[in-house]
Design a protein around this motif. Structure first.
Motif, mmCIF file in Angstrom:
data_model
loop_
_atom_site.group_PDB
_atom_site.id
_atom_site.type_symbol
_atom_site.label_atom_id
_atom_site.label_comp_id
_atom_site.label_asym_id
_atom_site.label_seq_id
_atom_site.Cartn_x
_atom_site.Cartn_y
_atom_site.Cartn_z
ATOM 1 N N ALA A 111 70.864 -35.983 -22.372
ATOM 2 C CA ALA A 111 69.981 -36.983 -22.966
ATOM 3 C C ALA A 111 68.959 -37.450 -21.935
ATOM 4 N N ASP A 112 69.418 -37.700 -20.716
ATOM 5 C CA ASP A 112 68.507 -38.107 -19.639
ATOM 6 C C ASP A 112 67.498 -37.005 -19.331
ATOM 7 N N GLN A 113 67.970 -35.771 -19.288
ATOM 8 C CA GLN A 113 67.089 -34.630 -19.024
ATOM 9 C C GLN A 113 66.035 -34.515 -20.118
ATOM 10 N N ASN A 114 66.456 -34.651 -21.356
ATOM 11 C CA ASN A 114 65.539 -34.549 -22.481
ATOM 12 C C ASN A 114 64.460 -35.633 -22.402
ATOM 13 N N GLU A 115 64.897 -36.853 -22.091
ATOM 14 C CA GLU A 115 63.940 -37.954 -21.978
ATOM 15 C C GLU A 115 62.960 -37.709 -20.836
ATOM 16 N N LEU A 120 61.880 -55.365 -37.250
ATOM 17 C CA LEU A 120 62.213 -54.684 -38.508
ATOM 18 C C LEU A 120 63.696 -54.807 -38.854
ATOM 19 N N GLY A 121 64.498 -55.341 -37.945
ATOM 20 C CA GLY A 121 65.926 -55.501 -38.206
ATOM 21 C C GLY A 121 66.691 -54.186 -38.276
ATOM 22 N N LEU A 122 66.246 -53.208 -37.500
ATOM 23 C CA LEU A 122 66.892 -51.892 -37.517
ATOM 24 C C LEU A 122 68.165 -51.958 -36.679
ATOM 25 N N THR A 123 69.278 -51.546 -37.276
ATOM 26 C CA THR A 123 70.558 -51.629 -36.555
ATOM 27 C C THR A 123 71.323 -50.309 -36.525
ATOM 28 N N GLY A 124 71.047 -49.406 -37.423
ATOM 29 C CA GLY A 124 71.785 -48.151 -37.473
ATOM 30 C C GLY A 124 71.452 -47.252 -36.297
ATOM 31 N N VAL A 125 72.412 -46.416 -35.949
ATOM 32 C CA VAL A 125 72.206 -45.421 -34.900
ATOM 33 C C VAL A 125 71.484 -44.229 -35.524
ATOM 34 N N PRO A 126 70.312 -43.857 -34.990
ATOM 35 C CA PRO A 126 69.592 -42.720 -35.584
ATOM 36 C C PRO A 126 70.295 -41.409 -35.236
ATOM 37 N N VAL A 127 70.842 -40.767 -36.235
ATOM 38 C CA VAL A 127 71.590 -39.528 -35.990
ATOM 39 C C VAL A 127 71.019 -38.335 -36.761
ATOM 40 N N ASP A 128 69.967 -38.542 -37.527
ATOM 41 C CA ASP A 128 69.381 -37.408 -38.241
ATOM 42 C C ASP A 128 67.923 -37.251 -37.928
ATOM 43 N N GLN A 188 55.574 -37.628 -34.905
ATOM 44 C CA GLN A 188 55.397 -36.391 -34.122
ATOM 45 C C GLN A 188 56.261 -36.417 -32.868
ATOM 46 N N VAL A 189 56.159 -37.523 -32.121
ATOM 47 C CA VAL A 189 56.909 -37.640 -30.875
ATOM 48 C C VAL A 189 58.408 -37.687 -31.163
ATOM 49 N N SER A 190 58.799 -38.490 -32.150
ATOM 50 C CA SER A 190 60.211 -38.616 -32.501
ATOM 51 C C SER A 190 60.807 -37.271 -32.893
ATOM 52 N N ASN A 191 60.102 -36.532 -33.733
ATOM 53 C CA ASN A 191 60.604 -35.224 -34.146
ATOM 54 C C ASN A 191 60.787 -34.302 -32.955
ATOM 55 N N HIS A 192 59.796 -34.285 -32.064
ATOM 56 C CA HIS A 192 59.885 -33.395 -30.907
ATOM 57 C C HIS A 192 61.074 -33.787 -30.017
ATOM 58 N N VAL A 193 61.166 -35.070 -29.685
ATOM 59 C CA VAL A 193 62.241 -35.545 -28.811
ATOM 60 C C VAL A 193 63.601 -35.267 -29.454
ATOM 61 N N SER A 194 63.719 -35.594 -30.738
ATOM 62 C CA SER A 194 64.990 -35.414 -31.447
ATOM 63 C C SER A 194 65.390 -33.950 -31.551
ATOM 64 N N LEU A 227 44.803 -38.809 -41.045
ATOM 65 C CA LEU A 227 46.252 -38.963 -40.958
ATOM 66 C C LEU A 227 46.692 -39.230 -39.525
ATOM 67 N N THR A 228 46.084 -38.536 -38.587
ATOM 68 C CA THR A 228 46.467 -38.660 -37.175
ATOM 69 C C THR A 228 46.077 -40.005 -36.567
ATOM 70 N N ALA A 229 45.301 -40.805 -37.289
ATOM 71 C CA ALA A 229 44.908 -42.128 -36.796
ATOM 72 C C ALA A 229 46.018 -43.157 -36.985
ATOM 73 N N HIS A 230 47.022 -42.833 -37.765
ATOM 74 C CA HIS A 230 48.117 -43.772 -38.031
ATOM 75 C C HIS A 230 49.171 -43.709 -36.926
ATOM 76 N N LEU A 231 49.574 -44.872 -36.436
ATOM 77 C CA LEU A 231 50.609 -44.926 -35.414
ATOM 78 C C LEU A 231 51.903 -44.279 -35.894
ATOM 79 N N GLY A 232 52.238 -44.519 -37.155
ATOM 80 C CA GLY A 232 53.463 -43.938 -37.705
ATOM 81 C C GLY A 232 53.457 -42.425 -37.629
ATOM 82 N N TYR A 233 52.296 -41.825 -37.867
ATOM 83 C CA TYR A 233 52.180 -40.364 -37.797
ATOM 84 C C TYR A 233 52.471 -39.888 -36.374
ATOM 85 N N ARG A 234 51.848 -40.542 -35.393
ATOM 86 C CA ARG A 234 52.063 -40.150 -33.995
ATOM 87 C C ARG A 234 53.506 -40.421 -33.558
ATOM 88 N N LEU A 235 54.066 -41.542 -33.997
ATOM 89 C CA LEU A 235 55.466 -41.828 -33.674
ATOM 90 C C LEU A 235 56.378 -40.745 -34.230
#
Length: 146
Positions: A108-112, A138-146, A13-19, A3-11
């Motif tokens: 936001a800057d501090q978090n990044e 991918l044509g993603l346009t929405g603001v990620p808020v969740d 993980q990082v996304s969840n932590h940052v968010s 599972l950890t070999a997939h880029l999506g999985y690692r993304l």
């Protein structure tokens, strides 16, 4: 593959932590990520109709109305009848909201910085380019808020 070999999985993980780290910082200031997104969308702009904000943020008008109601209750946003159409409404940041946005932007800057300080400037630039290209492809346009 593992599972950890997939880029999506690692993304994810990082996304969840940052968010989640950012959400905690915002919660300490009394706002949610979605509220921050709406405030940021209003920052530096005159009054905007909720329909335009919904389009810009990739959210429903109902969701924008709920967010606006919460921010109005916190005295961060005001609602007023449109001068062009008394049935339509417009939103804008209050003075309190306008002064609050830069403070939240600093969080936001501090978090990044906390999450990506280990990367060189070059690596951060490459990562930003790769993610931007992927979002566009991918044509993603929405603001990620969740």
């Amino acid at each position: 593959p593992e599972l950890t070999a997939h880029l999506g999985y690692r993304l994810r993980q990082v996304s969840n932590h940052v968010s989640h780290a950012f959400a905690r910082k915002l919660a300490a200031q009394g706002v949610t990520v979605a509220e921050w997104g709406l405030m940021r969308a209003l920052y530096g702009k005159e009054r905007l109709p909720p329909s335009r904000l919904a389009d810009e943020m990739g959210m429903t008008r109902g969701a924008i109305t709920k967010l606006a109601d919460r921010l109005i209750a916190k005295a961060l946003v005001s609602r007023k009848a449109s001068p062009d159409d008394g049935r339509a409404q417009t939103l804008r940041l209050t003075a309190k909201g306008t002064h609050f946005v830069p403070r939240l932007a600093a969080l936001a800057d501090q978090n990044e910085a906390e999450c990506f300080a280990h990367l060189s400037v070059r690596d951060r630039t490459v990562l930003a380019r790769i993610l931007t290209e992927t979002v566009e492809r991918l044509g993603l346009t929405g603001v990620p808020v969740d």
